[in-house]
Scaffold this motif. Structure first.
Motif, PDB file in Angstrom:
ATOM      1  N   VAL A   1       0.848  -1.187   0.000  1.00  0.00           N
ATOM      2  CA  VAL A   1       0.000   0.000   0.000  1.00  0.00           C
ATOM      3  C   VAL A   1       0.887   1.241   0.000  1.00  0.00           C
ATOM      4  O   VAL A   1       1.791   1.370   0.821  1.00  0.00           O
ATOM      5  CB  VAL A   1      -0.924   0.024   1.230  1.00  0.00           C
ATOM      6  CG1 VAL A   1      -1.755   1.293   1.239  1.00  0.00           C
ATOM      7  CG2 VAL A   1      -1.830  -1.196   1.229  1.00  0.00           C
ATOM      8  N   ALA A   2       0.623   2.139  -0.922  1.00  0.00           N
ATOM      9  CA  ALA A   2       1.355   3.397  -0.992  1.00  0.00           C
ATOM     10  C   ALA A   2       0.338   4.522  -1.148  1.00  0.00           C
ATOM     11  O   ALA A   2      -0.431   4.515  -2.109  1.00  0.00           O
ATOM     12  CB  ALA A   2       2.328   3.380  -2.163  1.00  0.00           C
ATOM     13  N   TRP A   3       0.331   5.461  -0.185  1.00  0.00           N
ATOM     14  CA  TRP A   3      -0.636   6.556  -0.199  1.00  0.00           C
ATOM     15  C   TRP A   3      -2.060   6.024  -0.320  1.00  0.00           C
ATOM     16  O   TRP A   3      -2.896   6.565  -1.032  1.00  0.00           O
ATOM     17  CB  TRP A   3      -0.335   7.524  -1.340  1.00  0.00           C
ATOM     18  CG  TRP A   3       0.973   8.206  -1.170  1.00  0.00           C
ATOM     19  CD1 TRP A   3       1.275   9.211  -0.312  1.00  0.00           C
ATOM     20  CD2 TRP A   3       2.182   7.865  -1.869  1.00  0.00           C
ATOM     21  NE1 TRP A   3       2.612   9.544  -0.446  1.00  0.00           N
ATOM     22  CE2 TRP A   3       3.183   8.739  -1.382  1.00  0.00           C
ATOM     23  CE3 TRP A   3       2.518   6.931  -2.846  1.00  0.00           C
ATOM     24  CZ2 TRP A   3       4.484   8.689  -1.833  1.00  0.00           C
ATOM     25  CZ3 TRP A   3       3.813   6.886  -3.301  1.00  0.00           C
ATOM     26  CH2 TRP A   3       4.778   7.760  -2.796  1.00  0.00           C
ATOM     27  N   GLY A   4      -2.295   4.892   0.387  1.00  0.00           N
ATOM     28  CA  GLY A   4      -3.625   4.317   0.438  1.00  0.00           C
ATOM     29  C   GLY A   4      -4.045   3.534  -0.780  1.00  0.00           C
ATOM     30  O   GLY A   4      -5.200   3.100  -0.869  1.00  0.00           O
ATOM     31  N   VAL A   5      -3.150   3.291  -1.698  1.00  0.00           N
ATOM     32  CA  VAL A   5      -3.489   2.634  -2.960  1.00  0.00           C
ATOM     33  C   VAL A   5      -2.565   1.451  -3.200  1.00  0.00           C
ATOM     34  O   VAL A   5      -1.366   1.507  -2.892  1.00  0.00           O
ATOM     35  CB  VAL A   5      -3.371   3.630  -4.134  1.00  0.00           C
ATOM     36  CG1 VAL A   5      -3.655   2.930  -5.456  1.00  0.00           C
ATOM     37  CG2 VAL A   5      -4.305   4.809  -3.942  1.00  0.00           C
ATOM     38  N   THR A   6      -3.127   0.372  -3.743  1.00  0.00           N
ATOM     39  CA  THR A   6      -2.309  -0.749  -4.197  1.00  0.00           C
ATOM     40  C   THR A   6      -2.437  -0.873  -5.708  1.00  0.00           C
ATOM     41  O   THR A   6      -3.424  -0.445  -6.304  1.00  0.00           O
ATOM     42  CB  THR A   6      -2.744  -2.077  -3.562  1.00  0.00           C
ATOM     43  OG1 THR A   6      -4.123  -2.319  -3.858  1.00  0.00           O
ATOM     44  CG2 THR A   6      -2.545  -2.061  -2.054  1.00  0.00           C
ATOM     45  N   THR A   7      -1.434  -1.474  -6.289  1.00  0.00           N
ATOM     46  CA  THR A   7      -1.446  -1.780  -7.716  1.00  0.00           C
ATOM     47  C   THR A   7      -1.573  -3.277  -7.891  1.00  0.00           C
ATOM     48  O   THR A   7      -0.922  -4.034  -7.180  1.00  0.00           O
ATOM     49  CB  THR A   7      -0.145  -1.300  -8.374  1.00  0.00           C
ATOM     50  OG1 THR A   7      -0.016   0.104  -8.201  1.00  0.00           O
ATOM     51  CG2 THR A   7      -0.140  -1.647  -9.861  1.00  0.00           C
ATOM     52  N   THR A   8      -2.427  -3.691  -8.800  1.00  0.00           N
ATOM     53  CA  THR A   8      -2.589  -5.116  -9.081  1.00  0.00           C
ATOM     54  C   THR A   8      -2.278  -5.399 -10.543  1.00  0.00           C
ATOM     55  O   THR A   8      -2.326  -4.510 -11.398  1.00  0.00           O
ATOM     56  CB  THR A   8      -4.009  -5.606  -8.768  1.00  0.00           C
ATOM     57  OG1 THR A   8      -4.947  -4.841  -9.535  1.00  0.00           O
ATOM     58  CG2 THR A   8      -4.337  -5.463  -7.289  1.00  0.00           C
TER      59      THR A   8
ATOM     60  N   TYR B   1      -4.786 -12.873  -0.458  1.00  0.00           N
ATOM     61  CA  TYR B   1      -5.797 -13.803  -0.929  1.00  0.00           C
ATOM     62  C   TYR B   1      -5.814 -13.863  -2.453  1.00  0.00           C
ATOM     63  O   TYR B   1      -5.424 -12.905  -3.135  1.00  0.00           O
ATOM     64  CB  TYR B   1      -7.189 -13.369  -0.454  1.00  0.00           C
ATOM     65  CG  TYR B   1      -7.325 -13.240   1.030  1.00  0.00           C
ATOM     66  CD1 TYR B   1      -7.227 -11.992   1.647  1.00  0.00           C
ATOM     67  CD2 TYR B   1      -7.544 -14.358   1.827  1.00  0.00           C
ATOM     68  CE1 TYR B   1      -7.340 -11.872   3.016  1.00  0.00           C
ATOM     69  CE2 TYR B   1      -7.670 -14.240   3.199  1.00  0.00           C
ATOM     70  CZ  TYR B   1      -7.566 -12.993   3.784  1.00  0.00           C
ATOM     71  OH  TYR B   1      -7.695 -12.878   5.149  1.00  0.00           O
ATOM     72  N   LEU B   2      -6.272 -14.993  -2.957  1.00  0.00           N
ATOM     73  CA  LEU B   2      -6.536 -15.107  -4.388  1.00  0.00           C
ATOM     74  C   LEU B   2      -7.926 -15.710  -4.529  1.00  0.00           C
ATOM     75  O   LEU B   2      -8.121 -16.901  -4.265  1.00  0.00           O
ATOM     76  CB  LEU B   2      -5.499 -15.979  -5.086  1.00  0.00           C
ATOM     77  CG  LEU B   2      -5.646 -16.061  -6.599  1.00  0.00           C
ATOM     78  CD1 LEU B   2      -5.329 -14.700  -7.235  1.00  0.00           C
ATOM     79  CD2 LEU B   2      -4.732 -17.129  -7.186  1.00  0.00           C
TER      80      LEU B   2
ATOM     81  N   ILE C   1      -6.888 -10.689  -6.681  1.00  0.00           N
ATOM     82  CA  ILE C   1      -5.917 -10.715  -5.599  1.00  0.00           C
ATOM     83  C   ILE C   1      -6.225  -9.565  -4.655  1.00  0.00           C
ATOM     84  O   ILE C   1      -6.605  -8.469  -5.080  1.00  0.00           O
ATOM     85  CB  ILE C   1      -4.472 -10.628  -6.140  1.00  0.00           C
ATOM     86  CG1 ILE C   1      -3.457 -10.873  -5.029  1.00  0.00           C
ATOM     87  CG2 ILE C   1      -4.217  -9.300  -6.847  1.00  0.00           C
ATOM     88  CD1 ILE C   1      -2.020 -11.038  -5.530  1.00  0.00           C
ATOM     89  N   SER C   2      -6.058  -9.831  -3.353  1.00  0.00           N
ATOM     90  CA  SER C   2      -6.284  -8.791  -2.355  1.00  0.00           C
ATOM     91  C   SER C   2      -5.385  -9.072  -1.166  1.00  0.00           C
ATOM     92  O   SER C   2      -4.823 -10.172  -1.044  1.00  0.00           O
ATOM     93  CB  SER C   2      -7.760  -8.744  -1.923  1.00  0.00           C
ATOM     94  OG  SER C   2      -8.152  -9.973  -1.328  1.00  0.00           O
ATOM     95  N   ARG C   3      -5.271  -8.088  -0.291  1.00  0.00           N
ATOM     96  CA  ARG C   3      -4.433  -8.274   0.885  1.00  0.00           C
ATOM     97  C   ARG C   3      -5.098  -7.657   2.101  1.00  0.00           C
ATOM     98  O   ARG C   3      -5.837  -6.669   1.987  1.00  0.00           O
ATOM     99  CB  ARG C   3      -3.050  -7.662   0.658  1.00  0.00           C
ATOM    100  CG  ARG C   3      -3.029  -6.158   0.474  1.00  0.00           C
ATOM    101  CD  ARG C   3      -1.616  -5.684   0.066  1.00  0.00           C
ATOM    102  NE  ARG C   3      -0.633  -6.073   1.056  1.00  0.00           N
ATOM    103  CZ  ARG C   3       0.668  -6.244   0.782  1.00  0.00           C
ATOM    104  NH1 ARG C   3       1.110  -6.052  -0.439  1.00  0.00           N
ATOM    105  NH2 ARG C   3       1.499  -6.570   1.742  1.00  0.00           N
TER     106      ARG C   3
END
Length: 129
Positions: free
Chosen positions: A54-61, A83-84, A73-75
């Motif tokens: 997480v960077a500045w509240g955002v993830t990249t997938t 998770y997948l 995919i999530s975390r």
């Protein structure tokens, strides 16, 4: 040293869903980018999905073309788990699924195995027609 433990695999019918989990040890999980790979019998290991730290509240997938639109995919950093979620499973999804951790939190080449520092032991997913 980070330990990764996958769970949630099993045998299902085509069209069914499964959710894989990967639990990480240690307090630095939130800093890692995480990926899922899979290896089918007689085939090379291939990239499945990726989520950045997480960077500045955002993830990249990022997803392999073969699973995009079916897998998510999530975390959960509070649970040290990635998770997948796998929907609309196909026999071609049959493989051992591995999670992997990248200690730098992000990578421009998430499909590259060498970008990951830690690996789990894998969990088997079998999809029958």
């Amino acid at each position: 040293q980070v330990q990764l433990v996958e769970s949630g695999g099993g045998s299902v019918q085509a069209g069914d869903s499964l959710r894989l989990s990967c639990a990480a040890s240690g307090r630095t999980f939130r800093r890692y980018a995480m990926g899922w790979f899979r290896q089918a019998p007689g085939k090379e290991q291939e990239f499945v999905a990726y989520v950045s730290a997480v960077a500045w509240g955002v993830t990249t997938t990022n997803y392999a073309d073969s699973v995009r639109g079916r897998f998510t995919i999530s975390r959960d950093n509070d649970k040290n788990t990635v998770y997948l979620q796998m929907n609309s499973l196909k026999p071609g999804d049959t493989a051992v699924y591995y999670c992997a951790g990248n200690r730098y939190g992000t990578t421009l080449t998430p499909e590259r195995r060498s970008d990951y520092d830690y690996w789990g032991q894998g969990t088997q997913v079998t999809v029958s027609s």
